[in-house]
Design a protein around this motif. Structure first.
Motif, PDB file in Angstrom:
ATOM      1  N   THR A  36       7.619  21.183   3.742  1.00  0.00           N
ATOM      2  CA  THR A  36       7.475  19.770   2.679  1.00  0.00           C
ATOM      3  C   THR A  36       8.215  18.742   3.430  1.00  0.00           C
ATOM      4  N   PRO A  37       7.794  17.479   3.486  1.00  0.00           N
ATOM      5  CA  PRO A  37       8.609  15.866   4.409  1.00  0.00           C
ATOM      6  C   PRO A  37       9.860  16.242   3.611  1.00  0.00           C
ATOM      7  N   SER A  38      10.903  15.765   4.263  1.00  0.00           N
ATOM      8  CA  SER A  38      12.172  15.872   3.716  1.00  0.00           C
ATOM      9  C   SER A  38      12.437  14.103   3.215  1.00  0.00           C
ATOM     10  N   LYS A  39      12.173  14.161   1.959  1.00  0.00           N
ATOM     11  CA  LYS A  39      12.082  12.707   0.926  1.00  0.00           C
ATOM     12  C   LYS A  39      13.976  12.393   2.277  1.00  0.00           C
ATOM     13  N   VAL A  40      14.004  10.891   2.097  1.00  0.00           N
ATOM     14  CA  VAL A  40      14.969   9.883   2.974  1.00  0.00           C
ATOM     15  C   VAL A  40      15.207   8.702   1.755  1.00  0.00           C
ATOM     16  N   LEU A  41      17.017   8.934   1.367  1.00  0.00           N
ATOM     17  CA  LEU A  41      17.558   7.800   0.550  1.00  0.00           C
ATOM     18  C   LEU A  41      18.257   6.868   1.182  1.00  0.00           C
ATOM     19  N   LEU A  42      18.225   4.697   1.674  1.00  0.00           N
ATOM     20  CA  LEU A  42      18.602   4.044   2.444  1.00  0.00           C
ATOM     21  C   LEU A  42      19.508   3.643   1.592  1.00  0.00           C
ATOM     22  N   ILE A  43      21.015   4.388   2.417  1.00  0.00           N
ATOM     23  CA  ILE A  43      21.811   3.409   1.412  1.00  0.00           C
ATOM     24  C   ILE A  43      22.707   2.092   1.408  1.00  0.00           C
ATOM     25  N   VAL A  44      22.226   0.787   1.364  1.00  0.00           N
ATOM     26  CA  VAL A  44      21.957  -0.302   1.685  1.00  0.00           C
ATOM     27  C   VAL A  44      23.101  -1.250   0.907  1.00  0.00           C
ATOM     28  N   GLY A  45      23.115  -2.206   1.178  1.00  0.00           N
ATOM     29  CA  GLY A  45      24.043  -3.580   0.750  1.00  0.00           C
ATOM     30  C   GLY A  45      24.726  -4.272   1.874  1.00  0.00           C
ATOM     31  N   CYS A  46      26.481  -4.259   1.114  1.00  0.00           N
ATOM     32  CA  CYS A  46      27.297  -5.468   1.958  1.00  0.00           C
ATOM     33  C   CYS A  46      28.429  -4.298   1.550  1.00  0.00           C
ATOM     34  N   GLN A  47      29.089  -4.042   2.814  1.00  0.00           N
ATOM     35  CA  GLN A  47      29.510  -3.690   3.415  1.00  0.00           C
ATOM     36  C   GLN A  47      30.762  -3.726   2.599  1.00  0.00           C
ATOM     37  N   ARG A  48      32.133  -2.676   2.919  1.00  0.00           N
ATOM     38  CA  ARG A  48      33.126  -2.857   1.721  1.00  0.00           C
ATOM     39  C   ARG A  48      33.007  -2.399   0.422  1.00  0.00           C
ATOM     40  N   SER A  49      31.542  -1.915   0.057  1.00  0.00           N
ATOM     41  CA  SER A  49      31.257  -1.631  -1.165  1.00  0.00           C
ATOM     42  C   SER A  49      31.296   0.142  -1.726  1.00  0.00           C
ATOM     43  N   GLY A  50      32.048   0.870  -0.928  1.00  0.00           N
ATOM     44  CA  GLY A  50      31.545   2.029  -1.281  1.00  0.00           C
ATOM     45  C   GLY A  50      30.665   3.142  -0.935  1.00  0.00           C
ATOM     46  N   THR A  51      30.323   2.205   0.068  1.00  0.00           N
ATOM     47  CA  THR A  51      28.840   3.401   0.583  1.00  0.00           C
ATOM     48  C   THR A  51      29.440   4.312   1.340  1.00  0.00           C
ATOM     49  N   SER A  52      30.307   4.541   1.812  1.00  0.00           N
ATOM     50  CA  SER A  52      31.071   5.653   2.947  1.00  0.00           C
ATOM     51  C   SER A  52      31.720   6.820   1.592  1.00  0.00           C
ATOM     52  N   LEU A  53      31.816   5.800   0.264  1.00  0.00           N
ATOM     53  CA  LEU A  53      32.188   7.157  -0.481  1.00  0.00           C
ATOM     54  C   LEU A  53      31.272   8.169  -1.197  1.00  0.00           C
ATOM     55  N   LEU A  54      29.824   6.751  -1.365  1.00  0.00           N
ATOM     56  CA  LEU A  54      28.547   8.194  -2.187  1.00  0.00           C
ATOM     57  C   LEU A  54      27.728   8.759  -0.023  1.00  0.00           C
ATOM     58  N   ASN A  55      28.510   8.436   0.808  1.00  0.00           N
ATOM     59  CA  ASN A  55      28.230   9.216   1.639  1.00  0.00           C
ATOM     60  C   ASN A  55      29.069  10.398   1.314  1.00  0.00           C
ATOM     61  N   ARG A  56      30.069  10.361   1.369  1.00  0.00           N
ATOM     62  CA  ARG A  56      30.694  11.936   0.568  1.00  0.00           C
ATOM     63  C   ARG A  56      30.507  12.867   0.050  1.00  0.00           C
ATOM     64  N   ILE A  57      30.109  11.638  -0.933  1.00  0.00           N
ATOM     65  CA  ILE A  57      29.949  12.615  -1.697  1.00  0.00           C
ATOM     66  C   ILE A  57      28.595  13.099  -1.733  1.00  0.00           C
ATOM     67  N   LEU A  58      27.260  13.141  -1.517  1.00  0.00           N
ATOM     68  CA  LEU A  58      26.262  13.301  -0.917  1.00  0.00           C
ATOM     69  C   LEU A  58      25.939  14.245  -0.017  1.00  0.00           C
ATOM     70  N   GLU A  59      27.582  13.904   1.028  1.00  0.00           N
ATOM     71  CA  GLU A  59      27.753  15.636   2.074  1.00  0.00           C
ATOM     72  C   GLU A  59      28.284  16.561   1.543  1.00  0.00           C
ATOM     73  N   GLN A  60      28.713  16.792   0.052  1.00  0.00           N
ATOM     74  CA  GLN A  60      27.924  17.923  -0.306  1.00  0.00           C
ATOM     75  C   GLN A  60      27.095  18.991  -0.915  1.00  0.00           C
ATOM     76  N   ASP A  61      26.267  18.083  -1.158  1.00  0.00           N
ATOM     77  CA  ASP A  61      24.960  19.061  -1.329  1.00  0.00           C
ATOM     78  C   ASP A  61      24.509  19.693  -0.370  1.00  0.00           C
ATOM     79  N   LEU A  62      24.434  20.929  -0.865  1.00  0.00           N
ATOM     80  CA  LEU A  62      23.541  21.659   1.457  1.00  0.00           C
ATOM     81  C   LEU A  62      23.082  21.496   1.430  1.00  0.00           C
ATOM     82  N   ARG A  63      21.445  20.921   0.480  1.00  0.00           N
ATOM     83  CA  ARG A  63      21.012  20.113   0.966  1.00  0.00           C
ATOM     84  C   ARG A  63      20.030  19.284   1.824  1.00  0.00           C
ATOM     85  N   THR A  64      21.766  17.857   2.104  1.00  0.00           N
ATOM     86  CA  THR A  64      21.311  16.703   2.750  1.00  0.00           C
ATOM     87  C   THR A  64      21.698  16.976   4.098  1.00  0.00           C
ATOM     88  N   THR A  65      21.472  16.590   5.114  1.00  0.00           N
ATOM     89  CA  THR A  65      21.722  16.046   5.913  1.00  0.00           C
ATOM     90  C   THR A  65      21.816  14.297   5.830  1.00  0.00           C
TER      91      THR A  65
END
Length: 272
Positions: A36-65
């Motif tokens: 099954t092809p992977s799903k892709v999530l693009l995190i976009v918006g303005c810098q300094r808006s909490g995008t790095s925190l969201l990356n770290r949260i999603l990193e905890q999911d074993l199913r993610t790159t």
């Protein structure tokens, strides 16, 4: 004594990181045969808006790159953060075998619609945060706010800050721009310019784009992440993804001083 105390605090975190990486490696190995092809999530918006925190949260999911801003998909003559041509991007993405690939192409946010069309299985999360906190974070981290705003006002060729900007937005920036302005005011205008794209590009009516309000994420992380997984049509993982989320960064910019007109401008977009 202080050094020993610091190490005592650091080692549990290092062990936790190594443990997560090992579990993800095992998970990726087991998933390497998936068709099954992977799903892709693009995190976009303005810098300094909490995008790095969201990356770290999603990193905890074993199913993610989870990819940072600088990754194998980026690097052009213009910038190490710009996306490579879409055919190269898709070729690189096809090599990942996890069910979800998370990308953070913030400097390409103005091309969100094009990315969604070009990258199979992609959806986008536009992250936004109270402008006063973004301004506070930006000024504390960087010093080039006035230079960056001038690049946008001048429509500087090859600068991502000026791309896809409407004539109306550029006129607003030009009206308020002055080389002697405060860095806070310049940062606030860039917050406006980046976030108004959400509406100017019609992303508010695109079913493959969802807003994520930073304040909702830190106030109700489990509920907010549940909504994100629903948006992705994926089951919420059987792991505590949000244990590092806390509200200490909320409201740090409440006392910043901005010209009244710029404050009204940002307030209006934030309400919208």
């Amino acid at each position: 004594m202080a050094a020993r105390k610091h190490n005592a605090i650091g080692w549990p975190q290092k062990l936790a990181t190594k443990s997560l990486r090992l579990r993800k490696w095992v998970s990726w190995h087991l998933l390497s045969r998936q068709q099954t092809p992977s799903k892709v999530l693009l995190i976009v918006g303005c810098q300094r808006s909490g995008t790095s925190l969201l990356n770290r949260i999603l990193e905890q999911d074993l199913r993610t790159t989870v990819l940072s801003e600088e990754n194998p998909l980026t690097g052009t003559a213009e910038s190490r953060l710009r996306l490579k041509p879409y055919d190269e991007v898709n070729c690189a993405l096809a090599k990942f075998r996890t069910p979800l690939i998370v990308m953070k192409p913030l400097v390409e946010s103005q091309h969100t619609a094009e990315m969604l069309d070009a990258i199979p299985g992609a959806k986008a999360l536009w992250v936004f945060r109270n402008y006063s906190d973004v301004v506070n974070s930006d000024v504390n981290r960087f010093t080039s706010q006035i230079k960056n705003l001038k690049a946008a006002v001048d429509d500087e060729r090859g600068n991502w800050r000026s791309e896809r900007m409407s004539a109306a937005t550029r006129a607003i920036l030009a009206k308020h721009f002055d080389t002697g302005m405060s860095r806070h005011a310049a940062a606030a205008l860039m917050w406006y310019a980046r976030n108004v794209l959400f509406f100017e590009l019609g992303l508010d009516s695109n079913p493959n784009v969802r807003l994520c309000r930073y304040e909702d994420l830190i106030a109700g992380p489990r509920a907010t992440m549940g909504e994100i997984y629903d948006f992705l049509a994926m089951d919420y993982p059987d792991r505590d993804l949000v244990r590092e989320v806390h509200a200490h960064s909320f409201g740090l910019g409440r006392d910043i001083a901005l010209p009244d007109e710029i404050g009204v401008l940002c307030d209006g977009l934030q309400c919208r």
